[in-house]
Design a protein around this motif. Structure first.
Motif, PDB file in Angstrom:
ATOM      1  N   THR A 128      11.552  -0.563   0.300  1.00 40.91           N
ATOM      2  CA  THR A 128      11.393  -1.902   0.842  1.00 40.91           C
ATOM      3  C   THR A 128      11.423  -2.870  -0.329  1.00 40.91           C
ATOM      4  O   THR A 128      10.617  -2.760  -1.245  1.00 40.91           O
ATOM      5  N   PHE A 129      12.343  -3.806  -0.294  1.00 43.10           N
ATOM      6  CA  PHE A 129      12.624  -4.648  -1.457  1.00 43.10           C
ATOM      7  C   PHE A 129      11.476  -5.542  -1.893  1.00 43.10           C
ATOM      8  O   PHE A 129      11.380  -5.911  -3.050  1.00 43.10           O
ATOM      9  N   TYR A 130      10.574  -5.904  -1.003  1.00 40.44           N
ATOM     10  CA  TYR A 130       9.550  -6.883  -1.363  1.00 40.44           C
ATOM     11  C   TYR A 130       8.249  -6.259  -1.879  1.00 40.44           C
ATOM     12  O   TYR A 130       7.299  -6.966  -2.157  1.00 40.44           O
ATOM     13  N   LEU A 131       8.209  -4.962  -2.025  1.00 43.47           N
ATOM     14  CA  LEU A 131       6.983  -4.319  -2.492  1.00 43.47           C
ATOM     15  C   LEU A 131       6.948  -4.198  -4.007  1.00 43.47           C
ATOM     16  O   LEU A 131       7.916  -3.762  -4.622  1.00 43.47           O
ATOM     17  N   ASP A 132       5.822  -4.540  -4.602  1.00 45.67           N
ATOM     18  CA  ASP A 132       5.645  -4.368  -6.038  1.00 45.67           C
ATOM     19  C   ASP A 132       5.339  -2.911  -6.376  1.00 45.67           C
ATOM     20  O   ASP A 132       5.750  -2.402  -7.400  1.00 45.67           O
ATOM     21  N   ASP A 133       4.583  -2.238  -5.521  1.00 45.62           N
ATOM     22  CA  ASP A 133       4.171  -0.859  -5.761  1.00 45.62           C
ATOM     23  C   ASP A 133       4.765   0.036  -4.673  1.00 45.62           C
ATOM     24  O   ASP A 133       4.111   0.362  -3.689  1.00 45.62           O
ATOM     25  N   PHE A 134       6.019   0.430  -4.861  1.00 45.21           N
ATOM     26  CA  PHE A 134       6.671   1.244  -3.837  1.00 45.21           C
ATOM     27  C   PHE A 134       6.097   2.652  -3.776  1.00 45.21           C
ATOM     28  O   PHE A 134       6.059   3.256  -2.711  1.00 45.21           O
ATOM     29  N   GLU A 135       5.603   3.173  -4.894  1.00 42.57           N
ATOM     30  CA  GLU A 135       5.114   4.549  -4.888  1.00 42.57           C
ATOM     31  C   GLU A 135       3.870   4.715  -4.011  1.00 42.57           C
ATOM     32  O   GLU A 135       3.815   5.571  -3.134  1.00 42.57           O
ATOM     33  N   TYR A 136       2.856   3.903  -4.230  1.00 41.12           N
ATOM     34  CA  TYR A 136       1.585   4.041  -3.516  1.00 41.12           C
ATOM     35  C   TYR A 136       1.347   2.947  -2.473  1.00 41.12           C
ATOM     36  O   TYR A 136       0.342   2.978  -1.771  1.00 41.12           O
ATOM     37  N   LEU A 137       2.233   1.987  -2.384  1.00 40.30           N
ATOM     38  CA  LEU A 137       2.123   0.878  -1.424  1.00 40.30           C
ATOM     39  C   LEU A 137       0.780   0.158  -1.526  1.00 40.30           C
ATOM     40  O   LEU A 137       0.246  -0.358  -0.549  1.00 40.30           O
ATOM     41  N   GLY A 138       0.221   0.151  -2.730  1.00 41.37           N
ATOM     42  CA  GLY A 138      -1.026  -0.568  -2.976  1.00 41.37           C
ATOM     43  C   GLY A 138      -2.305   0.201  -2.685  1.00 41.37           C
ATOM     44  O   GLY A 138      -3.401  -0.320  -2.884  1.00 41.37           O
ATOM     45  N   TRP A 139      -2.218   1.452  -2.257  1.00 39.67           N
ATOM     46  CA  TRP A 139      -3.412   2.206  -1.849  1.00 39.67           C
ATOM     47  C   TRP A 139      -4.130   2.914  -2.984  1.00 39.67           C
ATOM     48  O   TRP A 139      -5.310   3.251  -2.847  1.00 39.67           O
ATOM     49  N   LYS A 140      -3.485   3.150  -4.107  1.00 35.99           N
ATOM     50  CA  LYS A 140      -4.081   3.968  -5.173  1.00 35.99           C
ATOM     51  C   LYS A 140      -5.456   3.479  -5.646  1.00 35.99           C
ATOM     52  O   LYS A 140      -6.362   4.294  -5.816  1.00 35.99           O
TER      53      LYS A 140
END
Length: 83
Positions: A27-39
């Motif tokens: 998804t192009f607008y995500l800064d953290d594609f790996e963890y989607l901000g959950w880490k």
């Protein structure tokens, strides 16, 4: 309502691990594609499960069956909660 919820809800780190079901297509607008901000919030780690397709197609055939299989496997491995 999303803006109001975002303004007032404060997510805190917990001593848990989470199961993250992530579409393989970036998804192009995500800064953290790996963890989607959950880490930062799952102190015991993030278990990533890649689902074929994009954000809008993971629930469409044939991706839906793959997602269902992965989800069922996670549920089968989950520890039963003690009452």
């Amino acid at each position: 309502m999303n803006i109001l919820a975002e303004k007032h809800y404060k997510l805190e780190a917990r001593n848990i691990s989470i199961e993250l079901f992530r579409a393989e297509d970036r998804t192009f607008y995500l800064d953290d594609f790996e963890y989607l901000g959950w880490k930062p919030y799952a102190l015991k780690g993030v278990n990533i499960h890649k689902i074929p397709g994009g954000h809008n197609t993971i629930f469409k055939a044939p991706n839906d069956k793959i997602f269902a299989s992965i989800l069922q496997n996670c549920l089968n491995k989950a520890e039963p909660k003690q009452l």
